[in-house]
Design a protein around this motif. Structure first.
Motif, PDB file in Angstrom:
ATOM      1  N   ALA A 234      -1.925  -4.393 -22.301  1.00  0.00           N
ATOM      2  CA  ALA A 234      -3.364  -4.396 -22.565  1.00  0.00           C
ATOM      3  C   ALA A 234      -3.648  -4.707 -24.021  1.00  0.00           C
ATOM      4  O   ALA A 234      -2.895  -4.315 -24.920  1.00  0.00           O
ATOM      5  CB  ALA A 234      -3.964  -3.043 -22.185  1.00  0.00           C
ATOM      6  N   TRP A 235      -4.718  -5.443 -24.264  1.00  0.00           N
ATOM      7  CA  TRP A 235      -5.190  -5.851 -25.584  1.00  0.00           C
ATOM      8  C   TRP A 235      -4.267  -6.849 -26.281  1.00  0.00           C
ATOM      9  O   TRP A 235      -4.468  -7.163 -27.453  1.00  0.00           O
ATOM     10  CB  TRP A 235      -5.419  -4.648 -26.510  1.00  0.00           C
ATOM     11  N   SER A 236      -3.301  -7.376 -25.553  1.00  0.00           N
ATOM     12  CA  SER A 236      -2.458  -8.411 -26.144  1.00  0.00           C
ATOM     13  C   SER A 236      -3.148  -9.768 -26.007  1.00  0.00           C
ATOM     14  O   SER A 236      -4.195  -9.897 -25.364  1.00  0.00           O
ATOM     15  CB  SER A 236      -1.089  -8.432 -25.465  1.00  0.00           C
ATOM     16  N   ALA A 237      -2.539 -10.804 -26.616  1.00  0.00           N
ATOM     17  CA  ALA A 237      -3.138 -12.141 -26.554  1.00  0.00           C
ATOM     18  C   ALA A 237      -3.187 -12.654 -25.122  1.00  0.00           C
ATOM     19  O   ALA A 237      -4.187 -13.232 -24.680  1.00  0.00           O
ATOM     20  CB  ALA A 237      -2.354 -13.098 -27.450  1.00  0.00           C
ATOM     21  N   ALA A 238      -2.098 -12.451 -24.375  1.00  0.00           N
ATOM     22  CA  ALA A 238      -2.081 -12.905 -22.980  1.00  0.00           C
ATOM     23  C   ALA A 238      -3.113 -12.150 -22.152  1.00  0.00           C
ATOM     24  O   ALA A 238      -3.730 -12.716 -21.238  1.00  0.00           O
ATOM     25  CB  ALA A 238      -0.686 -12.721 -22.395  1.00  0.00           C
ATOM     26  N   TRP A 239      -3.316 -10.895 -22.456  1.00  0.00           N
ATOM     27  CA  TRP A 239      -4.289 -10.080 -21.713  1.00  0.00           C
ATOM     28  C   TRP A 239      -5.712 -10.587 -21.970  1.00  0.00           C
ATOM     29  O   TRP A 239      -6.535 -10.664 -21.052  1.00  0.00           O
ATOM     30  CB  TRP A 239      -4.153  -8.626 -22.145  1.00  0.00           C
ATOM     31  N   TRP A 240      -6.014 -10.964 -23.219  1.00  0.00           N
ATOM     32  CA  TRP A 240      -7.332 -11.485 -23.540  1.00  0.00           C
ATOM     33  C   TRP A 240      -7.551 -12.868 -22.943  1.00  0.00           C
ATOM     34  O   TRP A 240      -8.638 -13.181 -22.432  1.00  0.00           O
ATOM     35  CB  TRP A 240      -7.524 -11.545 -25.068  1.00  0.00           C
ATOM     36  N   VAL A 241      -6.524 -13.731 -23.012  1.00  0.00           N
ATOM     37  CA  VAL A 241      -6.670 -15.078 -22.473  1.00  0.00           C
ATOM     38  C   VAL A 241      -6.894 -15.042 -20.965  1.00  0.00           C
ATOM     39  O   VAL A 241      -7.573 -15.903 -20.397  1.00  0.00           O
ATOM     40  CB  VAL A 241      -5.444 -15.928 -22.837  1.00  0.00           C
ATOM     41  N   ALA A 242      -6.339 -14.035 -20.288  1.00  0.00           N
ATOM     42  CA  ALA A 242      -6.502 -13.942 -18.837  1.00  0.00           C
ATOM     43  C   ALA A 242      -7.962 -13.770 -18.425  1.00  0.00           C
ATOM     44  O   ALA A 242      -8.335 -14.125 -17.295  1.00  0.00           O
ATOM     45  CB  ALA A 242      -5.669 -12.775 -18.301  1.00  0.00           C
ATOM     46  N   TRP A 243      -8.790 -13.251 -19.326  1.00  0.00           N
ATOM     47  CA  TRP A 243     -10.210 -13.095 -18.997  1.00  0.00           C
ATOM     48  C   TRP A 243     -10.949 -14.434 -18.925  1.00  0.00           C
ATOM     49  O   TRP A 243     -12.076 -14.490 -18.411  1.00  0.00           O
ATOM     50  CB  TRP A 243     -10.906 -12.207 -20.034  1.00  0.00           C
ATOM     51  N   LEU A 244     -10.342 -15.505 -19.431  1.00  0.00           N
ATOM     52  CA  LEU A 244     -11.013 -16.806 -19.422  1.00  0.00           C
ATOM     53  C   LEU A 244     -10.878 -17.528 -18.091  1.00  0.00           C
ATOM     54  O   LEU A 244     -11.617 -18.491 -17.835  1.00  0.00           O
ATOM     55  CB  LEU A 244     -10.447 -17.699 -20.539  1.00  0.00           C
ATOM     56  N   LEU A 245      -9.936 -17.119 -17.248  1.00  0.00           N
ATOM     57  CA  LEU A 245      -9.678 -17.856 -16.011  1.00  0.00           C
ATOM     58  C   LEU A 245     -10.854 -17.764 -15.040  1.00  0.00           C
ATOM     59  O   LEU A 245     -11.315 -18.782 -14.507  1.00  0.00           O
ATOM     60  CB  LEU A 245      -8.400 -17.344 -15.349  1.00  0.00           C
ATOM     61  N   ASP A 246     -11.331 -16.568 -14.789  1.00  0.00           N
ATOM     62  CA  ASP A 246     -12.426 -16.415 -13.817  1.00  0.00           C
ATOM     63  C   ASP A 246     -13.721 -17.075 -14.290  1.00  0.00           C
ATOM     64  O   ASP A 246     -14.367 -17.776 -13.494  1.00  0.00           O
ATOM     65  CB  ASP A 246     -12.668 -14.932 -13.532  1.00  0.00           C
ATOM     66  N   PRO A 247     -14.152 -16.912 -15.565  1.00  0.00           N
ATOM     67  CA  PRO A 247     -15.357 -17.646 -15.987  1.00  0.00           C
ATOM     68  C   PRO A 247     -15.196 -19.159 -15.895  1.00  0.00           C
ATOM     69  O   PRO A 247     -16.172 -19.866 -15.590  1.00  0.00           O
ATOM     70  CB  PRO A 247     -15.553 -17.194 -17.439  1.00  0.00           C
ATOM     71  N   MET A 248     -13.992 -19.684 -16.135  1.00  0.00           N
ATOM     72  CA  MET A 248     -13.794 -21.125 -16.038  1.00  0.00           C
ATOM     73  C   MET A 248     -14.075 -21.617 -14.619  1.00  0.00           C
ATOM     74  O   MET A 248     -14.793 -22.609 -14.410  1.00  0.00           O
ATOM     75  CB  MET A 248     -12.362 -21.480 -16.439  1.00  0.00           C
ATOM     76  N   VAL A 249     -13.545 -20.932 -13.636  1.00  0.00           N
ATOM     77  CA  VAL A 249     -13.758 -21.325 -12.244  1.00  0.00           C
ATOM     78  C   VAL A 249     -15.205 -21.072 -11.823  1.00  0.00           C
ATOM     79  O   VAL A 249     -15.833 -21.898 -11.145  1.00  0.00           O
ATOM     80  CB  VAL A 249     -12.779 -20.568 -11.333  1.00  0.00           C
ATOM     81  N   SER A 250     -15.766 -19.946 -12.251  1.00  0.00           N
ATOM     82  CA  SER A 250     -17.123 -19.589 -11.826  1.00  0.00           C
ATOM     83  C   SER A 250     -18.169 -20.525 -12.419  1.00  0.00           C
ATOM     84  O   SER A 250     -19.153 -20.869 -11.744  1.00  0.00           O
ATOM     85  CB  SER A 250     -17.434 -18.149 -12.233  1.00  0.00           C
ATOM     86  N   LEU A 251     -17.980 -20.964 -13.667  1.00  0.00           N
ATOM     87  CA  LEU A 251     -18.960 -21.848 -14.290  1.00  0.00           C
ATOM     88  C   LEU A 251     -19.002 -23.204 -13.595  1.00  0.00           C
ATOM     89  O   LEU A 251     -20.082 -23.793 -13.409  1.00  0.00           O
ATOM     90  CB  LEU A 251     -18.649 -22.018 -15.776  1.00  0.00           C
ATOM     91  N   VAL A 252     -17.843 -23.728 -13.202  1.00  0.00           N
ATOM     92  CA  VAL A 252     -17.826 -24.989 -12.464  1.00  0.00           C
ATOM     93  C   VAL A 252     -18.534 -24.820 -11.122  1.00  0.00           C
ATOM     94  O   VAL A 252     -19.318 -25.678 -10.689  1.00  0.00           O
ATOM     95  CB  VAL A 252     -16.379 -25.472 -12.265  1.00  0.00           C
ATOM     96  N   LEU A 253     -18.270 -23.710 -10.464  1.00  0.00           N
ATOM     97  CA  LEU A 253     -18.923 -23.445  -9.182  1.00  0.00           C
ATOM     98  C   LEU A 253     -20.433 -23.325  -9.344  1.00  0.00           C
ATOM     99  O   LEU A 253     -21.207 -23.892  -8.554  1.00  0.00           O
ATOM    100  CB  LEU A 253     -18.350 -22.164  -8.577  1.00  0.00           C
TER     101      LEU A 253
END
Length: 296
Positions: free
Chosen positions: A64-83
């Motif tokens: 938690a709170w690592s770089a990979a943990w923060w970057v993982a939050w970008l995946l769902d908004p990326m897909v949702s914004l296109v939708l």
């Protein structure tokens, strides 16, 4: 009796306003705004619910709170914004009964499928976690509801638009005295500046080239609503003689006559409401006048 007559007159005025096409269109627009608001609220809430599970899938056990943990939050908004972009475009096109291209629907289904898989991955037991039937049901409901809402929304908007068209078609057909004059837009003619000859003497006046002078654009003849109705009626007769089944819609009238979107609604209303009067008007136009019979 006078009181009863006044009540009947008031009721007639209320009924006339209630059945007026403009009033019906206004009511449909209010319902459309409510439907759009509810649909968008359900879609946004459903996508927000799936965000946490998608982030857990993308983080893949990162601290938690690592770089990979923060970057993982970008995946769902990326897909949702296109939708959401596709759904927003579909909202406008469905209002005017225009179908989206194939790739738009493919993009929508791809984003739904990606969201569903990432949201239910651990519940199916594909990761380190065991299979959970309750988890599959819990995490399947929001994506499926979003998918069903997105597929139902365009159909509802299309039916609301068709309801307005039918209300206009059910209204009284315009008479000859009420027929408005429809002016077709005339494209402006761009004149290239003519090359002026260089004057021999500075004080000499510059002569215009031969045949000079800007030619005025030939004014296109004005077309009445009756002309569009007559053209659409002839196209309808030709199609029916050929054995084709034609649904008289504003889009069809706009296609066969080349009129504007607003005029096409009136043309379709006239064809649906008074086909017999249109046939009689066409037969009168084709009948020779008295002067022509004498000349013959």
């Amino acid at each position: 009796m006078e009181r009863l007559a006044d009540q009947a007159a008031d009721a007639a005025r209320v009924r006339a306003l209630t059945t007026d096409p403009d009033v019906i269109a206004l009511r449909v627009e209010r319902v459309r705004a409510q439907v759009d608001g509810l649909l968008w609220a359900g879609i946004v809430l459903g996508l927000a619910f799936t965000m946490v599970n998608v982030q857990s899938f993308a983080a893949a056990g990162a601290p938690a709170w690592s770089a990979a943990w923060w970057v993982a939050w970008l995946l769902d908004p990326m897909v949702s914004l296109v939708l959401l972009a596709v759904l927003r475009a579909e909202q406008v096109t469905a209002r005017y009964q225009v179908a989206l291209p194939t790739w738009a629907r493919r993009t929508k289904w791809l984003t739904f499928a990606a969201t569903y898989v990432m949201n239910t991955w651990t519940s199916w037991g594909l990761g380190d976690a065991p299979f959970s039937a309750a988890g599959v049901v819990l995490h399947s409901v929001p994506p499926l509801v979003v998918f069903a809402t997105a597929e139902t929304g365009p159909v509802l908007r299309d039916r609301l638009t068709e309801a307005v068209h039918r209300a206009v078609a059910a209204g009284p057909a315009p008479t000859a005295e009420q027929t408005p004059v429809v002016h077709d837009p005339v494209e402006p003619v761009v004149h290239e500046p003519a090359a002026e000859p260089a004057p021999r003497i500075a004080a000499a006046p510059v002569r215009a080239p031969r045949g000079g002078g800007r030619r005025k654009a030939a004014a296109r003849p004005r077309r009445l609503l009756a002309d569009y109705v007559r053209a659409a009626s002839e196209a309808l007769d030709t199609a029916r003689d050929a054995g084709e089944q034609v649904d008289v819609t504003p889009a069809w009238c706009r296609q066969v006559t080349g009129c504007s979107a607003g005029t096409s609604v009136k043309v379709a209303a006239a064809l649906r409401a008074a086909p017999a009067s249109i046939d009689s008007a066409r037969s009168r136009d084709s009948r020779p006048s008295a002067g022509e019979e004498v000349a013959a």
